[in-house]
Structure formats: structure tokens, C-alpha cells
Design a protein around this motif. Sequence first.
Motif, short mmCIF file in Angstrom:
data_model
loop_
_atom_site.label_atom_id
_atom_site.label_comp_id
_atom_site.label_asym_id
_atom_site.label_seq_id
_atom_site.Cartn_x
_atom_site.Cartn_y
_atom_site.Cartn_z
N HIS A 217 -41.50 117.79 108.16
CA HIS A 217 -42.14 116.87 107.37
C HIS A 217 -41.92 115.44 107.83
N PRO A 218 -42.37 115.16 109.09
CA PRO A 218 -42.24 113.52 109.50
C PRO A 218 -42.77 112.43 108.64
N GLU A 219 -43.64 113.03 107.69
CA GLU A 219 -44.21 111.93 106.81
C GLU A 219 -43.28 111.50 105.50
N LEU A 220 -42.07 112.33 105.52
CA LEU A 220 -41.11 111.80 104.55
C LEU A 220 -40.24 110.45 104.80
N ALA A 221 -40.12 109.66 103.84
CA ALA A 221 -39.59 108.48 104.02
C ALA A 221 -37.98 108.54 104.39
#
Length: 651
Positions: free
Chosen positions: A462-466
Motif C-alpha cells: 500500500h504505497p498510498e499510506l502516509a
Amino acid sequence: MDIEFTFPSIEVRRHGQHVLVARLCTDLHGLLGRDAARDLALFVKKADRDPSVRAVVLTGSHPERFVGHADLAWLQEDGSVVPPLGRRVMSAVVWLALMLNSNPITRWVARRTPVQGALQLDDMHKTLNLMSTSSTIFVAALNGSALGLGAEIAWACDVRVMADGDYVIGHLEVLLGFAPGAGGTQRLTTLVGPHRARRLMLEGSPLSPAEALRLGVVDEVVPTSEVVQVGVRQAEILAARPQSAIGAIKRSVNAGITRGLRSGLRWERSEFLSSLPQREAQQIMLDYLSDTERDGELPVYRSGGYGSALARGRANGGEPELDPSPAPKLPDSATYGVQTVQFRSGSSWCRAWLYVPHHAGADSPVPVVVMGHGLGATRDLGLAPYAEEFADRGMAALVFTYRGLGDSGGHPRQILSMKRQLQDWDAAIAHAVSLPQLDSERMAIWGSSLGGGHAIATAARHPELAAMVAQCPFTDGVASALALGPGKSMALASPIVRDLVAVARRRPAVMVPIAAVPGGAGLMSTVDALKGMHALVPVGHQWRNEAAARSVLSVLGYRPGRSAHRIAVPSLICISTTDTVAPPKTAERQLRRSPYADVRTYEAGHFAFYVGAAFDQLVTEQAEFLEAHLRPDVRGAPTISASRGSDEQTP
């Protein structure tokens, strides 16, 4: 199996765990051309092969058209290279195209000859036939008009939801000088009968949404703004059904339509007999029998039983009602609230505590931290103090318990499956995204022990995580087994074998302790394991210190540390230098491979991370790290649309 869904002519996004929403990117006029048809064929094949995809919602990108119709330039160009031929001769051409299209070499040659149009038509038929027979559900969310090929794509779907308005669906081909070619003459006939279908196609008359609903060619008519949402809801309902049964039903119905009653009945018998031995079907039937014996009544005849089965998608008697673990009591001065929620994961659900700062709202969403625990642990074992610190600093926290444990759903119980627990992480993220008071662009995940390993594996996907935080992370099952020693590992061999035999004979699981006395046969048998776990159990709470012995195999083969190099989000890794459960040297070596990882070590034991001075230091450093990356001081930051997830909050 993770399959990449990237196509030039189709925008694809996941909705929860098992549903894809695919937007057909047609041209300025909503026409579907040669390239888009090729992308649709590839997409349908991939969706059919990916076991994680149980339903697909197709919709259009044009504001008023699902698919206007086929691009006539495409049809005219391919039609112009073939001389006018009679039906008999053209039938032979079609047969030749089918033969050529079945072999990669002859297909490559044939696509450079005048029969390329027949090959493309064969590809479209294969695509729509696969939609009609796949174990994956296809839903047409008709956001506008669908004529010609647009209607034929809709007819091949299992469910059709149409937008209300000045839109039409049907066949205009006769007005353009040719007949429907992608199955319209056959599929519309099965929907409305031969006389009405013939009349509609001979006239070229389209149907309004109201007429389509009255004739049964669409299942629902809803406002335009709700068509995708309703389509997703229908997809989720059917995706909850056993996938093998879905495929068997679709193929049997299709066989009866295409081959006649006698052939259809033969097909149905073979599908019925092949679906009975499927593991999922066997488990449902065994559960149904067990629940009948336990309750003295057939599950679907119990009060509310049938409705419950429809909601869950399976009639295995339903899961026993589990009292939710009471949410932690907060001081009157708390700047946040907490409530028990639940969200769907797979065919069941997870329970969680949702901590939300009082100032959060749809107009001022706050960042969120999704939190999961370790080996066989439930959320009430030491996670609340971490969540409370994060919430006090303006960050929401969703603290969940895995399926099959504690007060979460899932059956059978106390089986630790790494695959299922990773699915629970995905479901928790999807649920957090769906809540309007939470800012999904400022989302972090936090895991402890085995949950730390899950956080590593999840962050890699999940590269969209911060941000990501993993403390005393489990990173390698083999390394943990070696650290345990051959004697202690071999002590588990006998119960594992007996449990596998029990599985084969469909008997109750053979249990072993999660935390055992030092040297005992358990998943954790270090000197501090049993005492450390019991110290985390709050007064008045109960924790089942047992797991099916087969769980050892799932844990042993789990090596999330190997995915550390794929992490592309800021990560804080907190490692115990004296960890007896998760070997610290292995974890440190693996996690330092990530350029995004801030690896810190602490002179405290595995279970000391939850109490005392070690906890105070850890929670402060973790909160400061999360503040730096989630910026809870920023109010009303833009958020990703809640359409990325749809689980509703349940008190």
C-alpha cells in the motif's frame, strides 16, 4: 495471487477486498473502439483469473453514456476489406477465423489479412461469454445510454443497474444497415422473449429506464449520482456467496440457454456433483449440520435465520452472537471519544474500537492510524494506551481484532492464518477510507509483534499510506523457529500432525497454547511469554490462550521481512534488543534494507513494550513520528473519495 489491473482504456480501482470498479474510457462521443475492446478482453480475463476478485462493476466515463455504441469507423474499416459475400460463404469465413484464432501463430498471421475483423468479433464473443460463465460477478452500472455494443456488454452482465433520466438502452443496428453482432440477438431474446426481442431489433427502438425496468432487462433504476454506489452494493451482496457455487450456477444457466433443456440438465448435474466436494461447500454444510444439532432447529428456519443467511451470502447457521469487548472507559477530560464498530472482511467481519477526536467531521477530517496486534492477541491486550495517546494528539485510531479471535466473527475459531489476517488489514484500511470524518490521505498503520510483521507486509503493498510503525516486529518464521531451538520446535510436531488428521477427517481442531510455560509445547514458550501475555489481559476480560496446531505451519512459512525493500512509505521500526519472541538481529538486518525505514533499538523485552518506562518512551517517540507525517494540526485537509471503501460503521 495479486494481478496488476492497468489498462489504457479502463480505469480500475479496488472497492474493499473483493470488488473492482472499472470505468470504460470511451472517446468524446462515448464510442467503444478497437483498442478499448482489446483492453476489455484482457481485463475480463484477469478478473476471472484473480481469486481475490469476486465481483466487477462496469461503468462508463462519458457523463451521459455507458457506451454510446461501437465506433463505426472501426466497423466500417474492417468491413470494407472483405467483399460482399453470402451468409453461407461468410459462415465459412467465421469458421475459419475461429480455427485461426485458436493458435497463437496462425492468429498472428490472420490478423494481418482481411479476416482480422472476424477475429476481433470472435474475441468480443469470447469476452462476453466469459463474463456470462465466470465465477466472478459482473454488474453493469449504466450511468447513461447504452446502445448497440453498449447494450450487448450490459446483457452479458449478471446484474444491471440503470440511471434514471433521459437515457436509453437497446439496439439501433438496423438503422445503421447491419444486424447486432456481439450476442445481442441471442441475449436480449433470453431476457424478453423472441417476439418482443425481434420487434425491438427490427424497429431499432430503444427502451427508456422505466420501460427497461418493466420488461426486466435492468434490475434497478436509480438516480444517476447513485448508480455506481448501488452497483457496488449489489456486487458486494453477490460477492459474499461461495464463488464456486456462483460459477456453477452461471455456467449451468448458460448451458440451458445455449444448448437446450436436455443438454442444460446434463450440464447442471455435472456442475452440482463437482461443487459438492469443494472445501467451502463442505465447511458450510458441516457448520449447518452442527448448528442444527446445537440449536435443535434448521438454521434458515430460526427467527431471522433466512434473512441473516441472505445478508452473509451463506446459510451455515450464522456465527454465534459474540458480546463485544467493552470499549475502554475514558476520563471526562478526554478530547476524543471511542466506540465499538465492525466492518466486513471476507465472508465475515472484524470488530474494532474507533477512537476519534471530538473536532473531527466530514468538513474537517482527521488523520487515522489503523492498528493490529500480534500472535493470537486481541485488541484489548495492551493496545488501548497507544491508541489513547494518538487520539489525544488529534489522530483517530482504528484498533481491530482479527477474524476468528475475541469478539470478531469468523468460523472456525482460533485458527491463525497469515493470509486471512492480511486480508483483515486490507479490510480495516478500506473501512477507515469509507468514514468521512477520517482523512484517508493521512493514514498510517501500526502493528505490534506479529502485527508488526503484518504492518511491514501491508505497507509494501500500500504505497498510498502516509506512514507505518512496527514495534518488536515478527519478520521471519524460520528465524523464529531456529531461535526457539530444535527441541521446542519438535514438541509441536505431534499436535500439528494430529490437527492435520483432524482436518482431513473433519473433526474439531487440536489446540496448543499460544503462550506456554518455558520449554512447553506452544507457539511461544520463552521465559517471559506466558507471564507477559497474562499481564496484558485487563481485569474482567478473557483471552483464549489456544490456537489450532496447524497455525504453526502458517506462522513458520510467513516471512514478511523479505518485503521490507519494497516499502515506499516513511516507517518507524522499534526493535527490542532482548526480544525472545521475534529475533532482533534478523529483524534489524531485513528492515535496514528499506531506505524509508527509521530503525531504532531499545533495551527492553518483547512484553515490556506495553508497560512502564519502555512504553512511555515508545509511545512518545511513535506519536511524534506520526505527528510529523500525518500532521494532525492541519484541519480540513483534502481526502480521497470514500468510494475506495464502503463498509458502514456499525455501533
